[in-house]
Design a protein around this motif. Structure first.
Motif, PDB file in Angstrom:
ATOM      1  N   LEU A  70      43.571  39.981   6.081  1.00  9.39           N
ATOM      2  CA  LEU A  70      42.169  40.062   5.676  1.00  9.39           C
ATOM      3  C   LEU A  70      41.398  40.173   6.421  1.00  9.39           C
ATOM      4  CD1 LEU A  70      40.296  40.011   3.226  1.00  9.39           C
ATOM      5  CD2 LEU A  70      40.389  37.454   3.565  1.00  9.39           C
ATOM      6  N   SER A  71      41.543  39.063   7.641  1.00  7.44           N
ATOM      7  CA  SER A  71      40.695  39.077   8.681  1.00  7.44           C
ATOM      8  C   SER A  71      40.783  40.160   9.861  1.00  7.44           C
ATOM      9  CB  SER A  71      40.793  37.751   9.566  1.00  7.44           C
ATOM     10  OG  SER A  71      42.109  37.518  10.327  1.00  7.44           O
ATOM     11  N   GLN A 123      50.269  42.886  -6.892  1.00  6.63           N
ATOM     12  CA  GLN A 123      50.322  41.949  -6.060  1.00  6.63           C
ATOM     13  C   GLN A 123      51.082  40.531  -6.809  1.00  6.63           C
ATOM     14  OE1 GLN A 123      50.904  42.429  -2.809  1.00  6.63           O
ATOM     15  NE2 GLN A 123      50.001  44.316  -2.616  1.00  6.63           N
ATOM     16  N   PRO A 124      51.808  39.798  -6.033  1.00  7.52           N
ATOM     17  CA  PRO A 124      52.274  38.564  -6.398  1.00  7.52           C
ATOM     18  C   PRO A 124      51.068  37.557  -6.445  1.00  7.52           C
ATOM     19  CG  PRO A 124      53.875  39.068  -4.837  1.00  7.52           C
ATOM     20  CD  PRO A 124      52.802  40.250  -4.605  1.00  7.52           C
ATOM     21  N   LEU A 125      50.974  36.597  -7.443  1.00  7.29           N
ATOM     22  CA  LEU A 125      49.624  35.789  -7.471  1.00  7.29           C
ATOM     23  C   LEU A 125      49.639  34.825  -6.189  1.00  7.29           C
ATOM     24  CD1 LEU A 125      47.857  35.730  -9.918  1.00  7.29           C
ATOM     25  CD2 LEU A 125      49.329  33.471 -10.752  1.00  7.29           C
ATOM     26  N   ALA A 162      41.622  31.951  -1.480  1.00  8.33           N
ATOM     27  CA  ALA A 162      41.429  30.521  -0.592  1.00  8.33           C
ATOM     28  C   ALA A 162      40.652  30.873   0.628  1.00  8.33           C
ATOM     29  CB  ALA A 162      42.912  30.128  -0.310  1.00  8.33           C
ATOM     30  N   ALA A 163      41.048  32.307   1.226  1.00  6.71           N
ATOM     31  CA  ALA A 163      40.311  32.465   2.613  1.00  6.71           C
ATOM     32  C   ALA A 163      38.957  32.977   2.133  1.00  6.71           C
ATOM     33  CB  ALA A 163      41.016  33.628   3.107  1.00  6.71           C
ATOM     34  N   PHE A 198      37.816  30.267  -9.722  1.00  4.75           N
ATOM     35  CA  PHE A 198      36.840  31.058  -8.483  1.00  4.75           C
ATOM     36  C   PHE A 198      35.999  31.996  -9.287  1.00  4.75           C
ATOM     37  CE2 PHE A 198      41.055  30.695  -6.854  1.00  4.75           C
ATOM     38  CZ  PHE A 198      40.857  29.891  -5.477  1.00  4.75           C
ATOM     39  N   PRO A 199      34.839  31.114 -10.021  1.00  2.00           N
ATOM     40  CA  PRO A 199      33.941  31.797 -10.969  1.00  2.00           C
ATOM     41  C   PRO A 199      33.089  32.957 -10.362  1.00  2.00           C
ATOM     42  CG  PRO A 199      33.312  29.545 -10.837  1.00  2.00           C
ATOM     43  CD  PRO A 199      34.450  29.614  -9.774  1.00  2.00           C
ATOM     44  N   ASP A 200      32.907  33.075  -8.958  1.00  2.00           N
ATOM     45  CA  ASP A 200      32.048  34.130  -8.174  1.00  2.00           C
ATOM     46  C   ASP A 200      32.848  35.313  -7.937  1.00  2.00           C
ATOM     47  OD1 ASP A 200      33.492  32.287  -6.526  1.00  2.00           O
ATOM     48  OD2 ASP A 200      31.957  32.301  -4.954  1.00  2.00           O
TER      49      ASP A 200
END
Ligand SMILES: *Cc1c(COP(=O)(O)O)cnc(C)c1O
Length: 218
Positions: A3-4, A33-35, A43-44, A68-70
């Motif tokens: 990601l980064s 993709q696997p969960l 989480a990142a 993760f409501p956002d």
């Protein structure tokens, strides 16, 4: 990649194109993709995701969204008219508005709800018979129908270039159609070509395997 690393490369490509880094948003494509990989990217701190199938998204995202409501979710795959309601319940953006029948039914349902997701018209820039999307020659008329009589708030355009062709001319064509129609958003560029897409004006890039690893369809 990770990601980064993808975020760094997006920032660098934007700067190289003389554009602000925040003018390009990253849609992390989590299909198949696997969960645990998706949870690691959540989480990142990443919050913008893309799925190409309504059913798959419905089985995965409601539970993740409780934690993760956002999260913002984009539909980047074909939409069948019988899945419109489910799609509107799940997605904040639909990138694949591509035919009059779908546009009409979407408009009815959006009007009934009094709220619209962000909408993109998908253009079949390579004129591939098996691929979804409005043909380039029909794009202006279809966009006008969506925005005029149907009242759909079209934000921009999306394309998926043919896999066996240089993508840049397709990105340039999408940018040209958007410009002459006064549309600001361009969803284009995937793991293999997002830097090229950014240099040609992408405001959303849709990147899957470069963030999560290869998809295992086994
Ligand atoms: C799968 C998919 C992507 C991401 O592809 P990668 O090559 O894994 O980055 C982007 N856009 C659409 C429409 C997709 O279906």
């Amino acid at each position: 990649m990770s990601l980064s690393e993808v975020q760094d490369r997006i920032r660098a490509a934007a700067e190289k194109a003389g554009r602000p880094a925040d003018s390009v948003r990253l849609v992390a494509v989590s299909k198949v993709q696997p969960l645990d990989r998706v949870e690691a990217v959540l989480a990142a701190g990443h919050r913008l995701y893309g799925e190409n199938r309504v059913q798959e998204a419905a089985g995965k995202w409601p539970a993740l969204r409780e934690r993760f409501p956002d999260v913002t979710l984009h539909l980047i795959g074909p939409l069948q008219t019988n899945k419109i309601r489910q799609a509107l319940d799940l997605f904040d953006a639909i990138e694949t508005v591509d035919r009059p029948k779908l546009a009409r039914k979407l408009a009815d349902e959006i009007q009934a709800r009094g709220a619209s997701p962000t909408l993109f018209v998908q253009i079949n820039t390579g004129e591939e018979p098996q691929k979804a999307g409005t043909l380039p020659a029909e794009a202006d008329a279809f966009i006008a129908e969506c925005r005029g009589p149907l009242g759909l708030p079209i934000a921009g355009l999306m394309c998926i270039p043919p896999i066996d062709e240089e993508p840049a001319p397709h990105f340039a064509l999408l940018a040209k159609i958007a410009e002459r129609n006064g549309l600001a958003e361009l969803s284009m560029g995937m793991s293999g070509d997002f830097e090229s897409a950014i240099s040609l004006g992408a405001t959303y890039v849709r990147v899957g395997s470069a963030i999560f690893g290869e998809r295992d369809y086994g």
